[in-house]
Scaffold this motif. Structure first.
Motif, PDB file in Angstrom:
ATOM      1  N   HIS A   1      -4.096   0.255  -5.566  1.00 12.09           N
ATOM      2  CA  HIS A   1      -3.776  -0.482  -6.798  1.00 12.09           C
ATOM      3  C   HIS A   1      -4.849  -1.549  -7.052  1.00 12.09           C
ATOM      4  N   GLU A   2      -5.208  -2.289  -6.007  1.00 11.59           N
ATOM      5  CA  GLU A   2      -6.217  -3.343  -6.179  1.00 11.59           C
ATOM      6  C   GLU A   2      -7.568  -2.750  -6.571  1.00 11.59           C
TER       7      GLU A   2
ATOM      8  N   HIS B   1      -7.981  -2.281 -10.191  1.00 13.03           N
ATOM      9  CA  HIS B   1      -8.455  -3.450 -10.952  1.00 13.03           C
ATOM     10  C   HIS B   1      -9.983  -3.511 -10.962  1.00 13.03           C
TER      11      HIS B   1
ATOM     12  N   GLU C   1      -1.762  -4.125 -15.124  1.00 11.29           N
ATOM     13  CA  GLU C   1      -1.143  -3.807 -13.834  1.00 11.29           C
ATOM     14  C   GLU C   1      -0.658  -2.356 -13.803  1.00 11.29           C
TER      15      GLU C   1
ATOM     16  N   HIS D   1       3.673  -8.671 -14.016  1.00 17.85           N
ATOM     17  CA  HIS D   1       3.672  -7.265 -13.619  1.00 17.85           C
ATOM     18  C   HIS D   1       4.862  -6.579 -14.282  1.00 17.85           C
TER      19      HIS D   1
HETATM   20 ZN    ZN Z   1      -2.447  -5.804  -9.657  1.00 17.15          ZN
END
Ligand code: ZN
Length: 421
Positions: free
Chosen positions: A279-280, A283, A357, A402
């Motif tokens: 997930h990171e 970004h 997100e 989020h």
């Molecule tokens: Zn995030």
């Protein structure tokens, strides 16, 4: 008066640019509708009644305190900025060192920042007792006080620096200061976003390289597969403060590194840690920090231009007991206007954030192709981080950065329904 009108026009133009950047850069639709339609969001989402109760009662215990703290801070800032009280405070704290303009600006700003923190401190302490009671915080009160002191000192220093630059520019360019200040504010945001991982993070945590092993190799390989190679995987000593799970990617280019909380390593299976890190990486792949910085810079510049319009408005100045934008007694008013601007822009920031997100979640699912681990990880975030799976809609609209856990789980279900090549 022409300078004042120019400031307003600049503020409007920057505001429009901001809306355009947000409209273009926000991923408004992240997932196409799967066959059979989107999965309805189930507030319980595979969680036990006990898990939901615990997360909800935690949120219910904290929400009023957060709200009161916010309103109290705004109220005190309003009283100081919209009456002569703030101006008197600025003069009073500078008096022992001669009462000069620089002393007023510097000490006045510091005093206002510290005062703002002090009035909400009891609520902050209450929130910490709640986090203790639910086992989320592991901080000693000594460490809590140290954290409050360090973060207050850092914000006082940053705000004082910004105020000093503003007042200096007003003196140097009495008619066009707002334009120079707007450029400076935008630059400040950009530099700040680059310095944050280098200066602020080490003030609170220490980091160590993750020892070689399967997990480290897999995390680095995931970054490679995402097309955003990283230098290192670091473990932060988050457990000194919290039992919460988190990870992030910080730095740019050659300094980019994955940081995982040490709490993850003790409690989570590798596939869930991979889900979080994936997930990171999402970004990073989408340049979310850069977009955020661009939005922040435009917003800061626009806000300063707006100040250029407001701070030469005599009735407002008279109310604050200041003579003009270059008078240090204007500082309480400036801080109040900034607080109002921040509050008003919060829902817009969070609206963008929720979409960003969701896109990072999509990256996590695409990269790991493991919706099961993703779902387990989401449940664990509810159970362990006590994220309310289904907060009140108005709260989520205003404060939700989020999607809710229930929405994120429905999203994973939708992802599983899509046909992939
Ligand atoms: Zn995030």
């Amino acid at each position: 008066m022409r300078a004042r009108r120019a400031a307003l026009v600049a503020a409007i133009v920057l505001g429009i640019a901001l809306v355009v950047v947000i409209a273009v850069r926000t991923p408004w639709v992240v997932l196409p509708e799967p066959p059979g339609g989107y999965t309805p969001v189930d507030p319980a989402a595979g969680l036990s009644a006990e898990q939901v109760d615990r997360a909800e009662s935690f949120a219910t215990a904290l929400r009023p305190a957060s709200l009161i703290s916010l309103l109290l801070g705004l109220f005190v800032s309003g009283v100081l900025g919209l009456t002569r009280l703030g101006a008197r405070l600025v003069q009073a704290v500078a008096r022992p060192v001669g009462g000069g303009r620089a002393a007023q600006a510097l000490l006045g700003t510091a005093a206002l920042t510290v005062l703002g923190r002090l009035v909400t401190l009891p609520l902050g302490a209450y929130a910490e007792t709640v986090r203790h009671r639910y086992g989320l915080s592991t901080r000693s009160w000594g460490l809590w006080l140290r954290d409050v002191a360090v973060s207050t000192a850092i914000s006082a220093a940053i705000v004082a620096l910004a105020v000093m630059s503003l007042l200096w520019l007003v003196r140097r360019a009495p008619r066009t200061w707002w334009a120079w200040s707007a450029v400076a504010a935008a630059g400040f945001v950009v530099v700040g976003s680059f310095l944050y991982p280098v200066v602020i993070e080490p003030a609170f945590n220490t980091f160590e390289s993750m020892p070689a092993g399967e997990l480290r190799t897999e995390l680095l390989a995931m970054a490679e597969r995402s097309g955003v190679p990283v230098q290192d995987v670091l473990v932060s000593d988050a457990s000194r403060r919290t039992t919460a799970f988190n990870a992030y990617v910080s730095g740019f280019g050659s300094t980019r590194r994955i940081v995982v909380y040490d709490t993850l390593l003790e409690e989570l299976p590798d596939d869930e840690i991979e889900s979080i890190v994936a997930h990171e990486l999402g970004h990073v792949v989408h340049g979310d920090v850069l977009t955020g910085t661009l939005i922040g810079a435009l917003g800061a510049a626009g806000a300063v231009a707006l100040l250029g319009w407001l701070l030469v408005w005599t009735p407002l100045l008279r109310r604050a007991g200041a003579e003009g934008p270059g008078d240090p007694r204007v500082v309480p008013l400036v801080l109040f206007l900034v607080a109002v601007g921040t509050l008003v822009s919060t829902p817009a920031q969070n609206l963008v954030s929720r979409h960003v997100e969701a896109r990072a979640d999509l990256h996590a699912l695409n990269l790991t192709e493991d919706p099961e681990a993703f779902l387990r990880m989401q449940r664990r975030l509810v159970e362990n981080n006590l994220g309310d799976p289904d907060p009140p809609a108005a709260w989520q609209w205003f404060f939700g950065s989020h999607p809710t856990a229930a929405q994120r789980m429905a999203f994973a279900a939708d992802w599983s329904k899509l046909e992939r090549p």
